[in-house]
Structures are given as structure tokens and as C-alpha cells.
Design a protein around this motif. Structure first.
Motif, PDB file in Angstrom:
ATOM      1  N   TRP A  15       0.853  -1.178   0.000  1.00 29.89           N
ATOM      2  CA  TRP A  15       0.000   0.000   0.000  1.00 29.89           C
ATOM      3  C   TRP A  15       0.890   1.229   0.000  1.00 29.89           C
ATOM      4  N   PRO A  16       0.504   2.309  -0.718  1.00 25.23           N
ATOM      5  CA  PRO A  16       1.307   3.542  -0.698  1.00 25.23           C
ATOM      6  C   PRO A  16       1.563   3.988   0.735  1.00 25.23           C
ATOM      7  N   ILE A  17       2.755   4.536   0.976  1.00 27.13           N
ATOM      8  CA  ILE A  17       3.128   4.935   2.331  1.00 27.13           C
ATOM      9  C   ILE A  17       2.158   5.970   2.886  1.00 27.13           C
ATOM     10  N   GLU A  18       1.605   6.841   1.970  1.00 28.55           N
ATOM     11  CA  GLU A  18       0.650   7.848   2.428  1.00 28.55           C
ATOM     12  C   GLU A  18      -0.602   7.198   3.009  1.00 28.55           C
ATOM     13  N   VAL A  19      -1.019   6.078   2.399  1.00 29.97           N
ATOM     14  CA  VAL A  19      -2.197   5.363   2.881  1.00 29.97           C
ATOM     15  C   VAL A  19      -1.917   4.715   4.225  1.00 29.97           C
ATOM     16  N   LEU A  20      -0.764   4.069   4.337  1.00 31.75           N
ATOM     17  CA  LEU A  20      -0.420   3.375   5.587  1.00 31.75           C
ATOM     18  C   LEU A  20      -0.236   4.365   6.737  1.00 31.75           C
ATOM     19  N   ASN A  21       0.321   5.546   6.468  1.00 32.71           N
ATOM     20  CA  ASN A  21       0.495   6.540   7.527  1.00 32.71           C
ATOM     21  C   ASN A  21      -0.847   7.012   8.065  1.00 32.71           C
ATOM     22  N   VAL A  22      -1.812   7.210   7.157  1.00 31.34           N
ATOM     23  CA  VAL A  22      -3.151   7.612   7.595  1.00 31.34           C
ATOM     24  C   VAL A  22      -3.796   6.486   8.392  1.00 31.34           C
ATOM     25  N   ALA A  23      -3.628   5.252   7.927  1.00 36.94           N
ATOM     26  CA  ALA A  23      -4.193   4.103   8.628  1.00 36.94           C
ATOM     27  C   ALA A  23      -3.625   3.994  10.048  1.00 36.94           C
ATOM     28  N   CYS A  30      -7.526   0.462   4.455  1.00 39.52           N
ATOM     29  CA  CYS A  30      -6.667   1.054   3.431  1.00 39.52           C
ATOM     30  C   CYS A  30      -7.449   1.314   2.136  1.00 39.52           C
ATOM     31  N   GLU A  31      -8.371   0.436   1.793  1.00 39.02           N
ATOM     32  CA  GLU A  31      -9.188   0.659   0.596  1.00 39.02           C
ATOM     33  C   GLU A  31     -10.009   1.929   0.724  1.00 39.02           C
ATOM     34  N   GLU A  32     -10.571   2.153   1.920  1.00 44.21           N
ATOM     35  CA  GLU A  32     -11.379   3.353   2.131  1.00 44.21           C
ATOM     36  C   GLU A  32     -10.510   4.604   2.113  1.00 44.21           C
ATOM     37  N   ILE A  33      -9.348   4.534   2.736  1.00 44.52           N
ATOM     38  CA  ILE A  33      -8.429   5.677   2.721  1.00 44.52           C
ATOM     39  C   ILE A  33      -7.997   5.985   1.292  1.00 44.52           C
ATOM     40  N   ASN A  34      -7.660   4.941   0.535  1.00 48.15           N
ATOM     41  CA  ASN A  34      -7.195   5.138  -0.833  1.00 48.15           C
ATOM     42  C   ASN A  34      -8.287   5.722  -1.716  1.00 48.15           C
ATOM     43  N   ARG A  35      -9.534   5.274  -1.498  1.00 45.27           N
ATOM     44  CA  ARG A  35     -10.645   5.807  -2.272  1.00 45.27           C
ATOM     45  C   ARG A  35     -10.784   7.311  -2.040  1.00 45.27           C
ATOM     46  N   GLN A  36     -10.757   7.712  -0.772  1.00 47.52           N
ATOM     47  CA  GLN A  36     -10.900   9.132  -0.457  1.00 47.52           C
ATOM     48  C   GLN A  36      -9.687   9.933  -0.933  1.00 47.52           C
ATOM     49  N   ARG A  37      -8.506   9.330  -0.854  1.00 48.13           N
ATOM     50  CA  ARG A  37      -7.290  10.015  -1.310  1.00 48.13           C
ATOM     51  C   ARG A  37      -7.349  10.281  -2.810  1.00 48.13           C
ATOM     52  N   LEU A  38      -7.798   9.294  -3.585  1.00 44.48           N
ATOM     53  CA  LEU A  38      -7.886   9.442  -5.031  1.00 44.48           C
ATOM     54  C   LEU A  38      -8.972  10.430  -5.435  1.00 44.48           C
ATOM     55  N   GLU A  39      -9.949  10.631  -4.555  1.00 46.97           N
ATOM     56  CA  GLU A  39     -10.995  11.621  -4.821  1.00 46.97           C
ATOM     57  C   GLU A  39     -10.563  13.034  -4.463  1.00 46.97           C
ATOM     58  N   GLY A  40      -9.344  13.172  -3.880  1.00 47.21           N
ATOM     59  CA  GLY A  40      -8.798  14.490  -3.609  1.00 47.21           C
ATOM     60  C   GLY A  40      -8.929  14.969  -2.181  1.00 47.21           C
ATOM     61  N   HIS A  41      -9.387  14.100  -1.267  1.00 44.17           N
ATOM     62  CA  HIS A  41      -9.508  14.509   0.139  1.00 44.17           C
ATOM     63  C   HIS A  41      -8.133  14.565   0.794  1.00 44.17           C
ATOM     64  N   SER A  42      -7.970  15.499   1.716  1.00 44.77           N
ATOM     65  CA  SER A  42      -6.691  15.657   2.416  1.00 44.77           C
ATOM     66  C   SER A  42      -6.554  14.576   3.477  1.00 44.77           C
ATOM     67  N   PRO A  43      -5.301  14.264   3.888  1.00 42.53           N
ATOM     68  CA  PRO A  43      -5.095  13.262   4.956  1.00 42.53           C
ATOM     69  C   PRO A  43      -5.864  13.611   6.228  1.00 42.53           C
ATOM     70  N   ASP A  44      -5.858  14.907   6.619  1.00 36.33           N
ATOM     71  CA  ASP A  44      -6.540  15.300   7.857  1.00 36.33           C
ATOM     72  C   ASP A  44      -8.042  15.030   7.776  1.00 36.33           C
ATOM     73  N   SER A  45      -8.660  15.338   6.604  1.00 35.64           N
ATOM     74  CA  SER A  45     -10.094  15.116   6.476  1.00 35.64           C
ATOM     75  C   SER A  45     -10.416  13.619   6.459  1.00 35.64           C
ATOM     76  N   ILE A  46      -9.535  12.813   5.883  1.00 39.53           N
ATOM     77  CA  ILE A  46      -9.747  11.361   5.879  1.00 39.53           C
ATOM     78  C   ILE A  46      -9.662  10.809   7.293  1.00 39.53           C
ATOM     79  N   ILE A  47      -8.668  11.288   8.038  1.00 45.24           N
ATOM     80  CA  ILE A  47      -8.508  10.838   9.429  1.00 45.24           C
ATOM     81  C   ILE A  47      -9.737  11.198  10.246  1.00 45.24           C
ATOM     82  N   ASP A  48     -10.199  12.447  10.102  1.00 47.63           N
ATOM     83  CA  ASP A  48     -11.386  12.875  10.850  1.00 47.63           C
ATOM     84  C   ASP A  48     -12.599  12.017  10.494  1.00 47.63           C
ATOM     85  N   ASP A  49     -12.774  11.748   9.193  1.00 47.97           N
ATOM     86  CA  ASP A  49     -13.932  10.973   8.744  1.00 47.97           C
ATOM     87  C   ASP A  49     -13.889   9.557   9.297  1.00 47.97           C
TER      88      ASP A  49
END
Length: 307
Positions: free
Chosen positions: A243-251, A274-293
Motif C-alpha cells: 500500500w502507498p506509504i501515504e495510505v499506511l500513515n493515515v491508517a 486502506c481501501e477506504e483511505i485510498n478511495r478518499q485520497r484518489l478523490e482528492g480529500h486531504s489526509p486530515d479530512s480522511i482521518i477525521d472521517d
């Protein structure tokens, strides 16, 4: 100020891409009446003569549904029903009409219902097509009771009953028949086959281009969404270790907020996160907003049942 219409009933002179669809040369629309390309029909500024709350009832060719949908949008209406009215054709002997077609032989025509604004029907019991039990009625009465089945008349001309149904549907309001063959009491008309036609202004080439650009942008956005879904599908097929490091860091941060770590959850659970994080990341959401969600909405992992 030009008159505004609350009902527009249209039977466009569609131009087929082929010369004729079978049979003799006389079977083609061009041999019967003047036809117009879809692009030329789009240039008619129908929206400028439509009331803020207006219903469009438009006949279309079954083999050209996309042209009909594009024309409805170009005129400023929102599609509501592809089969708002259905004409089941009968021969002069009251037998089902056997028409043309590349795939199946057509025996009916349909009219779109589309709206501008929020028009309110005057009657909500108008049938698109009626039904009857042929075994309980004699042959003549059956055809009379089958609302929507009318004899095939002059080429492309629609039965008057459908014009009447527009009035029944929306009431006695300002109304226009486009591409009319005859002048009917209570209706204004537009067309080159009838006297007293109103004028409909033409859009400029820039206005037509703008509409086409909007449709192109929409198609690009739809393609972009498909690309995102394909990327998610591809990423979900690989192991968690890549998984991309950005995804794993958010996870890791989401799990930390939940009081756990990657090492403490199952592989399937990590994949789901990780699938949910990656989906939101590809849609353009920021790491902080993904974490909050995910912190607020991620359900806790179900504990396994005791043996």
C-alpha cells in the motif's frame, strides 16, 4: 416581450444517419418531408419561449435515443420519462402495424416527457398507454378501448388524441405545437407546413458550443471517476505490504486514535481500512479530512464469537 408557453408539444423532423431503413426508397423520412439534423434542431432557442415552469412532450425515433436526450438538454429541459406517451400503431384494418428496424420491427413510437422548473400536472390519471382484455370485448370495441392504439396515418403524423392528452395532463395553459402539420384551436404553432407559425430565435454558434463543452466536461468527469474506481480495484488486489506509504500513515493514525495498531488488527481489517483511505485520497480529500472521517465513522472490529 415574447409569449411564454407552459406546454410544448414537439414532433421533430429527425434526420436518420442512413438513407432508409429498409424497403423502397420511399420508406425514408427524406422522401416524405423536410428533415433537420440534430445539430440544427439544437440551435432552436426553445428555452427562451418556455415558461419558468414548462412541460415538453417530444416524439423521438427509437433508433436515435441519445440524439433525443441531447436535444432535450440543449433546449433546457430535464428528462423525466422516455415513454411518457406510447403510440401503438394499427393498420387501416386495425391490425398491429409491422414497421421497420435493424434489430426488431417497430410497431410503436414513444414521446419523451421533460420539464423546465417545477410544473404541476392538472391531472395525474392520464395514461401513457391503456390496457384491455381482448377476450372480454368484441374486436371493434377492443380497439376503441385500447387507449394509445391508433391507426397509422400520414407519414410521421401523430394521432390528434395525444395532443388532447397534453391538455388533459397540464390543463388549459399557453401551449405550442412545434413542427405542426395543422393548426389546432387553443394551440400556437411552429413549422413550415402550417400558416401562422410563430418565430423561435436561433442560438448563436457560441451558445451551442458552450452546451457541447459542458457535456464534454461531464463525460470527462465520468471517465475520471471510472479511472478512480479502476485504481481502487487495482490497489485492492495487491497485498497490504505494498500500500502507498501515504495510505499506511493515515491508517496508522486512525488506528492510534482508536487505541490500537496495525499489528493488532487482522489483515482483512487493514485491507478494508486502506481501501477506504485510498478511495478518499484518489478523490482528492486531504489526509486530515480522511482521518477525521474515519475516526468518527469507522466501526470497531467485531470480536469473534467464543467457541
Amino acid at each position: 416581450m415574447s409569449k411564454k408557453y407552459q406546454v410544448i408539444y414537439a414532433d421533430p423532423p429527425w434526420a436518420f444517419s442512413n438513407q432508409n431503413t429498409g424497403g423502397s426508397m420511399k420508406s425514408s423520412a427524406q422522401a416524405k418531408y423536410t428533415v433537420t439534423s440534430t445539430e440544427d434542431l439544437k440551435r432552436l432557442d426553445v428555452g427562451s419561449i418556455a415558461d419558468d415552469n414548462c412541460v415538453l412532450v417530444m416524439w423521438y425515433v427509437g433508433a436515435m435515443p441519445q440524439d433525443a436526450i441531447d436535444l432535450v438538454k440543449s433546449w433546457g429541459f430535464t428528462l423525466k420519462n422516455m415513454n411518457g406517451f406510447v403510440w401503438n400503431k394499427l393498420t387501416v384494418n386495425n391490425n398491429p402495424f409491422f414497421g421497420m428496424g435493424f434489430w426488431s420491427r417497430a410497431g410503436s413510437e414513444s414521446a419523451i416527457i421533460a420539464i423546465k422548473g417545477k410544473p404541476t400536472p392538472a391531472c395525474r390519471s392520464v395514461r401513457a398507454v391503456g390496457n384491455y382484455d381482448p377476450e372480454s370485448l368484441d374486436e371493434v370495441l377492443a380497439h376503441l378501448c385500447y387507449v394509445g392504439a391508433y391507426q397509422n396515418i400520414r407519414h410521421s403524423q401523430k394521432p390528434d388524441e395525444f395532443r388532447d392528452k397534453c391538455v388533459e395532463l397540464m390543463g388549459d395553459v399557453p401551449r405550442l405545437e412545434m413542427f405542426a402539420r395543422t393548426k389546432t384551436k387553443g394551440w400556437d404553432v411552429f413549422g413550415n407546413e402550417v400558416k401562422g407559425s410563430i418565430d423561435i430565435p436561433l442560438k448563436s454558434a457560441d451558445q451551442v458550443d458552450t452546451i457541447q463543452q459542458k457535456q464534454t466536461r461531464k463525460k470527462r468527469n465520468q471517465a475520471k471517476q471510472l479511472d478512480i474506481e479502476e485504481q481502487i480495484a487495482r490497489d485492492s488486489t495487491v497485498s497490504n505490504s505494498v500500500w502507498p506509504i501515504e495510505v499506511l500513515n493515515v491508517a496508522k493514525e486512525v488506528l492510534r486514535l482508536h487505541g490500537t495498531t496495525i499489528a493488532e488488527i487482522t489483515e482483512d481489517r487493514l485491507k478494508e481500512i486502506c481501501e477506504e483511505i485510498n478511495r478518499q485520497r484518489l478523490e482528492g480529500h486531504s489526509p486530515d479530512s480522511i482521518i477525521d472521517d474515519l475516526f468518527m465513522n469507522m466501526p470497531t472490529e467485531k470480536e469473534s464469537c467464543a467457541a
